[in-house]
Design a protein around this motif. Sequence first.
Motif, PDB file in Angstrom:
ATOM      1  N   ALA A  25      -6.248  87.503  67.297  1.00 16.95           N
ATOM      2  CA  ALA A  25      -6.185  86.196  67.936  1.00 16.95           C
ATOM      3  C   ALA A  25      -7.579  85.609  68.135  1.00 16.95           C
ATOM      4  CB  ALA A  25      -5.459  86.300  69.278  1.00 16.95           C
ATOM      5  N   VAL A  26      -8.485  86.424  68.655  1.00 18.17           N
ATOM      6  CA  VAL A  26      -9.817  85.916  68.971  1.00 18.17           C
ATOM      7  C   VAL A  26     -10.656  85.859  67.708  1.00 18.17           C
ATOM      8  CG1 VAL A  26     -11.941  86.387  70.210  1.00 18.17           C
ATOM      9  CG2 VAL A  26      -9.739  86.829  71.296  1.00 18.17           C
ATOM     10  N   GLY A  27     -11.089  84.673  67.342  1.00 21.22           N
ATOM     11  CA  GLY A  27     -11.877  84.564  66.120  1.00 21.22           C
ATOM     12  C   GLY A  27     -12.637  83.263  66.087  1.00 21.22           C
ATOM     13  N   LEU A  28     -12.923  82.803  64.882  1.00 17.47           N
ATOM     14  CA  LEU A  28     -13.617  81.528  64.725  1.00 17.47           C
ATOM     15  C   LEU A  28     -12.865  80.429  65.457  1.00 17.47           C
ATOM     16  CD1 LEU A  28     -14.382  81.772  60.917  1.00 17.47           C
ATOM     17  CD2 LEU A  28     -16.024  82.018  62.778  1.00 17.47           C
ATOM     18  N   GLY A  29     -11.541  80.569  65.500  1.00 20.08           N
ATOM     19  CA  GLY A  29     -10.712  79.583  66.190  1.00 20.08           C
ATOM     20  C   GLY A  29     -11.119  79.435  67.647  1.00 20.08           C
ATOM     21  N   ASN A  30     -11.438  80.545  68.295  1.00 19.48           N
ATOM     22  CA  ASN A  30     -11.798  80.485  69.707  1.00 19.48           C
ATOM     23  C   ASN A  30     -13.233  80.040  69.908  1.00 19.48           C
ATOM     24  OD1 ASN A  30      -9.796  82.619  69.162  1.00 19.48           O
ATOM     25  ND2 ASN A  30      -9.686  82.698  71.383  1.00 19.48           N
ATOM     26  N   MET A 102      -4.179  81.873  51.910  1.00 18.07           N
ATOM     27  CA  MET A 102      -5.000  80.677  51.757  1.00 18.07           C
ATOM     28  C   MET A 102      -5.949  80.490  52.945  1.00 18.07           C
ATOM     29  SD  MET A 102      -4.156  79.860  48.820  1.00 18.07           S
ATOM     30  CE  MET A 102      -4.918  78.279  48.517  1.00 18.07           C
ATOM     31  N   ILE A 103      -5.469  80.800  54.156  1.00 14.12           N
ATOM     32  CA  ILE A 103      -6.358  80.688  55.323  1.00 14.12           C
ATOM     33  C   ILE A 103      -7.514  81.684  55.172  1.00 14.12           C
ATOM     34  CG2 ILE A 103      -6.560  81.060  57.821  1.00 14.12           C
ATOM     35  CD1 ILE A 103      -3.729  79.914  58.126  1.00 14.12           C
ATOM     36  N   LEU A 104      -7.173  82.895  54.735  1.00 10.37           N
ATOM     37  CA  LEU A 104      -8.227  83.904  54.574  1.00 10.37           C
ATOM     38  C   LEU A 104      -9.278  83.449  53.564  1.00 10.37           C
ATOM     39  CD1 LEU A 104      -9.380  86.659  55.245  1.00 10.37           C
ATOM     40  CD2 LEU A 104      -7.812  87.687  53.596  1.00 10.37           C
ATOM     41  N   LEU A 226      -3.690  81.849  68.386  1.00  8.31           N
ATOM     42  CA  LEU A 226      -2.870  83.019  68.734  1.00  8.31           C
ATOM     43  C   LEU A 226      -2.437  83.793  67.479  1.00  8.31           C
ATOM     44  CD1 LEU A 226      -0.645  81.342  71.473  1.00  8.31           C
ATOM     45  CD2 LEU A 226      -2.349  83.125  71.878  1.00  8.31           C
ATOM     46  N   SER A 227      -2.825  83.333  66.310  1.00 15.73           N
ATOM     47  CA  SER A 227      -2.415  83.950  65.023  1.00 15.73           C
ATOM     48  C   SER A 227      -0.910  83.881  64.823  1.00 15.73           C
ATOM     49  CB  SER A 227      -2.845  85.418  64.925  1.00 15.73           C
ATOM     50  OG  SER A 227      -4.217  85.565  65.042  1.00 15.73           O
ATOM     51  N   LEU A 228      -0.306  82.771  65.238  1.00 17.89           N
ATOM     52  CA  LEU A 228       1.149  82.656  65.143  1.00 17.89           C
ATOM     53  C   LEU A 228       1.579  81.920  63.891  1.00 17.89           C
ATOM     54  CD1 LEU A 228       2.112  81.542  68.730  1.00 17.89           C
ATOM     55  CD2 LEU A 228       2.408  83.788  67.689  1.00 17.89           C
ATOM     56  N   GLY A 229       2.856  82.086  63.536  1.00 17.85           N
ATOM     57  CA  GLY A 229       3.482  81.211  62.559  1.00 17.85           C
ATOM     58  C   GLY A 229       3.435  81.691  61.120  1.00 17.85           C
ATOM     59  N   GLY A 231       3.533  85.293  60.494  1.00 17.26           N
ATOM     60  CA  GLY A 231       4.002  86.674  60.428  1.00 17.26           C
ATOM     61  C   GLY A 231       2.932  87.733  60.635  1.00 17.26           C
ATOM     62  N   ALA A 232       1.737  87.327  61.077  1.00 13.59           N
ATOM     63  CA  ALA A 232       0.727  88.341  61.391  1.00 13.59           C
ATOM     64  C   ALA A 232       1.254  89.218  62.533  1.00 13.59           C
ATOM     65  CB  ALA A 232      -0.590  87.691  61.793  1.00 13.59           C
ATOM     66  N   LEU A 233       1.950  88.581  63.471  1.00 15.53           N
ATOM     67  CA  LEU A 233       2.443  89.368  64.606  1.00 15.53           C
ATOM     68  C   LEU A 233       3.760  90.063  64.286  1.00 15.53           C
ATOM     69  CD1 LEU A 233       0.970  87.025  67.177  1.00 15.53           C
ATOM     70  CD2 LEU A 233       0.541  89.472  67.066  1.00 15.53           C
ATOM     71  N   SER A 332      -6.615  90.938  60.243  1.00 13.89           N
ATOM     72  CA  SER A 332      -5.183  90.674  60.407  1.00 13.89           C
ATOM     73  C   SER A 332      -4.668  89.764  59.301  1.00 13.89           C
ATOM     74  CB  SER A 332      -4.883  90.087  61.778  1.00 13.89           C
ATOM     75  OG  SER A 332      -5.068  88.696  61.785  1.00 13.89           O
ATOM     76  N   LEU A 333      -5.532  88.847  58.847  1.00 18.27           N
ATOM     77  CA  LEU A 333      -5.093  87.955  57.768  1.00 18.27           C
ATOM     78  C   LEU A 333      -4.860  88.742  56.483  1.00 18.27           C
ATOM     79  CD1 LEU A 333      -7.428  84.937  58.542  1.00 18.27           C
ATOM     80  CD2 LEU A 333      -4.940  84.811  58.419  1.00 18.27           C
ATOM     81  N   LEU A 334      -5.703  89.735  56.213  1.00 17.43           N
ATOM     82  CA  LEU A 334      -5.515  90.524  54.992  1.00 17.43           C
ATOM     83  C   LEU A 334      -4.372  91.528  55.134  1.00 17.43           C
ATOM     84  CD1 LEU A 334      -6.376  91.255  52.138  1.00 17.43           C
ATOM     85  CD2 LEU A 334      -8.148  92.745  53.075  1.00 17.43           C
ATOM     86  N   GLY A 385       1.164  74.266  58.060  1.00 15.24           N
ATOM     87  CA  GLY A 385       1.870  75.494  57.664  1.00 15.24           C
ATOM     88  C   GLY A 385       2.251  76.399  58.818  1.00 15.24           C
ATOM     89  N   LEU A 386       1.345  76.600  59.745  1.00 13.06           N
ATOM     90  CA  LEU A 386       1.647  77.545  60.831  1.00 13.06           C
ATOM     91  C   LEU A 386       2.725  77.010  61.779  1.00 13.06           C
ATOM     92  CD1 LEU A 386      -1.912  78.913  61.737  1.00 13.06           C
ATOM     93  CD2 LEU A 386      -0.226  79.886  60.188  1.00 13.06           C
ATOM     94  N   PRO A 387       2.615  75.752  62.257  1.00 16.44           N
ATOM     95  CA  PRO A 387       3.702  75.247  63.097  1.00 16.44           C
ATOM     96  C   PRO A 387       5.045  75.251  62.357  1.00 16.44           C
ATOM     97  CG  PRO A 387       1.769  73.903  63.430  1.00 16.44           C
ATOM     98  CD  PRO A 387       1.457  74.830  62.282  1.00 16.44           C
TER      99      PRO A 387
END
Length: 450
Positions: A25-30, A102-104, A226-229, A231-233, A332-334, A385-387
């Motif tokens: 969850a915690v990454g460049l996004g945060n 693609m995000i990765l 949150l890394s949602l949407g 399937g990472a979780l 997590s993305l990989l 894509g994620l939503p």
Amino acid sequence: MAISSTERGSWNSKLGFILAAAGSAVGLGNIWGFPTKVATEGGAAYLVIYLLCTFLIGFPVMVAELSIGRKSGKNPVGAFKALSSNKFFPLVGLWGVICGVMILSFYTVIAGWAFGFAFEEIFYYLGWNAAADLLTDTGNGWKNAIIASVFMLGTIKIITGGVSDGIEKATKMMMPLLIGIIVIMIGYVLTQDGAMDGVREYLLPDFSKINARLIFSAMGQAFFSLSLGMGALITYGSYLSKKENIPQAAAFVTLADVGIAFLAGLLIIPAMYVAQAAGIDIFVGDQLASSTNLVFQILPALFHTIGGAVGLILGVVFFLLLSIAALTSTISLLEVPVAFVIDEYEVPRKKAAWGVGLGILVVSIIVAFNTSLIGTFDNIFNNFGLPLGGLLMCIFVGYVWKTDSALSEMELGFAGVKQGLFAKIWPIFIKFICPLVIAYNVYQGILGML
Ligand code: TRP
């Protein structure tokens, strides 16, 4: 032939899982995305909407994803196949895998910028200006490609180590380090001239700034962060022991994510005003400098103005922090496409990690030479894509697999969940509130792309 459980892996401990999921969850996004959006989209008003999106929409979806993952014990595609005979939903899983890939591909390029800046600070200090300038050039294709490759190889290496020995060990070391670094830097920045102007901008909301665009942006940010949407979780949940309490674990992960985004804002927004007090231009017209500029121009300028050993140390530490946060996220993305290949094609982990990782690296290198693709990919696979993935997952859990089946899965590690308040409220969110709010955002996303 079934995949052996050693090939799939599982978490060693609850703390390990929570740190790995929080690391995802915690990454460049945060640290990069969130403060930037706060700065450009309305300061504290944005913070308030973001918190609402995270707790009211993100948290229930996270519980849904983890439940799907743990019940099925599979990657996103396998999970939907395992839980219903409906032929459509495995495609939702596949869409998730594609979004992850693609995000990765562009995430490693941005992570590479951050990693490069750690060295830029050192070269600048040493007076090696040509080398320092090369690293600040975010448009240099070769430089971008080389650093992004280093980043990807590091990620692949950790993934080949497996779930507990690779992902869990690496994140367990990196996460506490990251929090320590942020707190120390906040302590420093807040004592500098100008910092309090930033604190005010960050914490005193002006609610007249709230509009549909701000809400759309905050929702996308909440999903991404949150890394949602995608399937990472689901994937991380598939390695979770049946004894664990899913809503509680999701609450920890959500709080860690929000907590670190909040701290990053408390570091970066005041740092901008400190930079201004030091004579650096932080406004472009009447808008605060945005995105790339903020973290990759204003902050280095600030570190250079501070100068000397203190400037050097702050600079290096900050960019290493950003790189560490990015690494626990690229992992997590990989892991998602790798788990997909391991489960569905029965490929051994090492082979899957190298094959998938190097394949994505090819896309990364294309992005490294064409950085304008970042914005395009970000819009399609992240903001839209994620939503979309999250919306379809809510529909799946609410109407196909059924919230009651999810609650039965939760009950294994949370005795009495079905009798409590959670079982009354969560299904309402998954069936009605989340899909409606997310659908509105997906619609906005489509309008935005047209
Ligand atoms: N959450 C990460 C960040 O804030 C990015 C990320 C990692 C991600 N894994 C993900 C986003 C899976 C969406 C899905 O930087």
